[in-house]
Design a protein around this motif. Structure first.
Motif, PDB file in Angstrom:
ATOM      1  N   LYS A 253      57.805  33.099  31.748  1.00  0.00           N
ATOM      2  CA  LYS A 253      59.072  33.120  31.012  1.00  0.00           C
ATOM      3  C   LYS A 253      58.908  33.502  29.545  1.00  0.00           C
ATOM      4  N   THR A 254      57.674  33.503  29.063  1.00  0.00           N
ATOM      5  CA  THR A 254      57.444  33.843  27.663  1.00  0.00           C
ATOM      6  C   THR A 254      56.471  35.014  27.543  1.00  0.00           C
ATOM      7  N   VAL A 255      56.485  35.678  26.386  1.00  0.00           N
ATOM      8  CA  VAL A 255      55.620  36.826  26.118  1.00  0.00           C
ATOM      9  C   VAL A 255      55.044  36.676  24.714  1.00  0.00           C
ATOM     10  N   LYS A 256      53.737  36.913  24.582  1.00  0.00           N
ATOM     11  CA  LYS A 256      53.096  36.868  23.272  1.00  0.00           C
ATOM     12  C   LYS A 256      53.102  38.267  22.671  1.00  0.00           C
ATOM     13  N   VAL A 257      53.838  38.407  21.584  1.00  0.00           N
ATOM     14  CA  VAL A 257      54.033  39.703  20.936  1.00  0.00           C
ATOM     15  C   VAL A 257      53.317  39.710  19.583  1.00  0.00           C
ATOM     16  N   TYR A 258      52.563  40.782  19.329  1.00  0.00           N
ATOM     17  CA  TYR A 258      51.870  40.919  18.045  1.00  0.00           C
ATOM     18  C   TYR A 258      52.754  41.690  17.071  1.00  0.00           C
ATOM     19  N   GLU A 259      52.653  41.295  15.793  1.00  0.00           N
ATOM     20  CA  GLU A 259      53.464  41.939  14.756  1.00  0.00           C
ATOM     21  C   GLU A 259      52.650  42.106  13.492  1.00  0.00           C
ATOM     22  N   ALA A 260      52.826  43.239  12.819  1.00  0.00           N
ATOM     23  CA  ALA A 260      52.222  43.480  11.514  1.00  0.00           C
ATOM     24  C   ALA A 260      53.114  44.455  10.757  1.00  0.00           C
ATOM     25  N   ASP A 261      53.532  44.085   9.556  1.00  0.00           N
ATOM     26  CA  ASP A 261      54.381  44.913   8.701  1.00  0.00           C
ATOM     27  C   ASP A 261      55.604  45.460   9.444  1.00  0.00           C
ATOM     28  N   GLY A 262      56.231  44.618  10.250  1.00  0.00           N
ATOM     29  CA  GLY A 262      57.455  45.012  10.931  1.00  0.00           C
ATOM     30  C   GLY A 262      57.251  45.816  12.203  1.00  0.00           C
ATOM     31  N   HIS A 263      56.000  46.126  12.548  1.00  0.00           N
ATOM     32  CA  HIS A 263      55.728  46.856  13.792  1.00  0.00           C
ATOM     33  C   HIS A 263      55.327  45.851  14.871  1.00  0.00           C
ATOM     34  N   PHE A 264      55.917  45.975  16.060  1.00  0.00           N
ATOM     35  CA  PHE A 264      55.658  45.054  17.167  1.00  0.00           C
ATOM     36  C   PHE A 264      54.952  45.771  18.300  1.00  0.00           C
ATOM     37  N   ASP A 265      54.118  45.042  19.027  1.00  0.00           N
ATOM     38  CA  ASP A 265      53.484  45.609  20.217  1.00  0.00           C
ATOM     39  C   ASP A 265      52.995  44.474  21.108  1.00  0.00           C
ATOM     40  N   TYR A 266      52.735  44.814  22.359  1.00  0.00           N
ATOM     41  CA  TYR A 266      52.278  43.828  23.340  1.00  0.00           C
ATOM     42  C   TYR A 266      50.931  44.279  23.907  1.00  0.00           C
ATOM     43  N   PHE A 267      49.940  43.387  23.866  1.00  0.00           N
ATOM     44  CA  PHE A 267      48.616  43.680  24.417  1.00  0.00           C
ATOM     45  C   PHE A 267      48.168  42.521  25.292  1.00  0.00           C
ATOM     46  N   TYR A 268      47.467  42.859  26.364  1.00  0.00           N
ATOM     47  CA  TYR A 268      46.884  41.824  27.207  1.00  0.00           C
ATOM     48  C   TYR A 268      45.469  41.577  26.699  1.00  0.00           C
ATOM     49  N   GLY A 269      45.344  40.745  25.677  1.00  0.00           N
ATOM     50  CA  GLY A 269      44.055  40.508  25.071  1.00  0.00           C
ATOM     51  C   GLY A 269      44.212  40.017  23.649  1.00  0.00           C
ATOM     52  N   TYR A 270      43.115  40.007  22.903  1.00  0.00           N
ATOM     53  CA  TYR A 270      43.095  39.409  21.573  1.00  0.00           C
ATOM     54  C   TYR A 270      43.023  40.488  20.489  1.00  0.00           C
TER      55      TYR A 270
END
Length: 381
Positions: free
Chosen positions: A170-187
């Protein structure tokens, strides 16, 4: 405030609850002369910017480690995507396949590849280096799946929308930096400032993102060495996916969701493309006239035996009378089989094959002699 105890190589550190490992990692990086880009606590990988909520044994992940290079590569992909979106606002970045010590990428407009210039590639690299210089911090946000889908839809990241549509959590971990978002399966690394070592080189219609090589304390980005034959195979595979209307994992999920008939049609199409290619190889062999030996190489369980049998059928259809010889039948007796570091039989080692017998059989066949081929018993060895 509650404090925690962590242990690094026998040394004990007391840190505040909820603090990170980044400062300790920087100290160790200076002592060791190595880039530390992640950590493990009680053998579980964590990011250096993740708040620590329990005591435990910590080991650091260096850039030279496999896990370290994966973390570094994800960070590069993040800033590459951000840079490409700024330089080519209405186009899509496609990260396609590895080539040498890099990754081949293309820019596409509605599925069609855009021919890039040297200046285009240089503009993308300059934008990436600006991200590195500004050292933006990465943040990890856990969002409800619906909110994450809406977020990626708002920036036209259709592949992420399709991917998350069939996500069960039900949840998703989304990475963000300087207003840019992306999704990765990893660290990810702590910030973009860690991503100093890379280079972009124009190649074919797109470009290659070159990754660093680490040897001790020395980190270098190698010169690009083209592999045209290997690259052509990967590109052909990419074109096959286009024919099958599979641009990403989300597309495959949608086909599966449509039911058994759609999956069956996909398999039939994939088999047809494969069979067509094998027929072309057979025709090439026929046109060369003097071919006496066809070698098929690949790792274990990659489909060599299946491929050779299908090629044999096509060659028979072209009027040949081929026979298949499998290296599996040339394994030495079990007691002569070498063992790996864990004491297990190493069937991948060259010494596991009776090379002398194999060479003798081939030479005899080329000389027109009759040869009795061995048959290895995998049960008895």
């Amino acid at each position: 405030m509650e404090s925690l105890k962590i242990y690094v190589n026998g040394a004990e550190y007391e840190i505040p609850y909820g603090s990170t490992l980044e400062e300790i990692a920087k100290d160790y990086s200076k002592k060791l002369g190595k880039v530390i880009i992640g950590a493990k606590i009680d053998n579980n990988i964590i990011e250096l910017f993740r708040p620590i909520t329990k005591s435990g044994e910590v080991s650091f992940i260096h850039l030279e480690h496999q896990d370290g290079m994966r973390i570094y590569q994800r960070g590069l992909f993040f800033i590459l995507h951000a840079a490409a979106r700024k330089v080519f606002r209405n186009y899509t970045l496609k990260i396609l396949h590895t080539i040498g010590h890099g990754v081949y990428c293309e820019i596409r407009d509605d599925g069609k590849t855009i021919e890039l210039t040297e200046e285009d590639v240089r503009n993308i690299e300059n934008e990436m280096r600006e991200w590195v210089e500004k050292d933006y911090r990465f943040k990890k946000n856990e969002l409800p799946k619906g909110q994450a889908i809406d977020l990626f839809a708002s920036v036209s990241m259709v592949d992420k929308v399709k991917l998350l549509k069939y996500r069960k959590k039900k949840t998703v971990k989304v990475y963000e930096a300087d207003g840019h978002f992306d999704y990765f399966y990893g660290y990810m690394p702590p910030s973009t400032g860690y991503l100093k070592w890379f280079k972009l080189v124009k190649y074919d219609q797109g470009f290659v993102l070159l990754l660093p090589i680490v040897k001790g304390e020395e980190i270098t980005v190698p010169d690009f060495k083209p592999f045209p034959k290997l690259s052509s195979v990967f590109l052909e595979y990419s074109r096959w996916l286009e024919i099958m209307d599979i641009d990403n994992v989300g597309d495959l999920n949608e086909i599966i969701a449509r039911g058994e008939r759609a999956v069956t049609d996909l398999i039939i199409l994939a088999e047809a493309l494969h069979e067509k290619k094998i027929a072309m190889i057979s025709e090439e062999i026929k046109n060369r006239k003097q071919v006496r030996l066809v070698l098929i190489a690949g790792p274990s369980s990659s489909g060599k035996t299946t491929f050779s049998k299908r090629l044999m059928v096509q060659l028979k259809a072209s009027g040949f009378k081929p026979i298949t010889i499998s290296l599996d039948d040339y394994f030495v007796d079990r007691e002569k089989t070498p063992r790996d570091e864990e004491g297990k039989y190493d069937f991948e080692a060259l010494e596991a094959i009776d090379v002398e017998l194999f060479n003798k059989n081939l030479v005899d066949l080329f000389d027109g002699k009759e040869v009795e081929l061995p048959k290895f018993n995998f049960v008895l060895g």
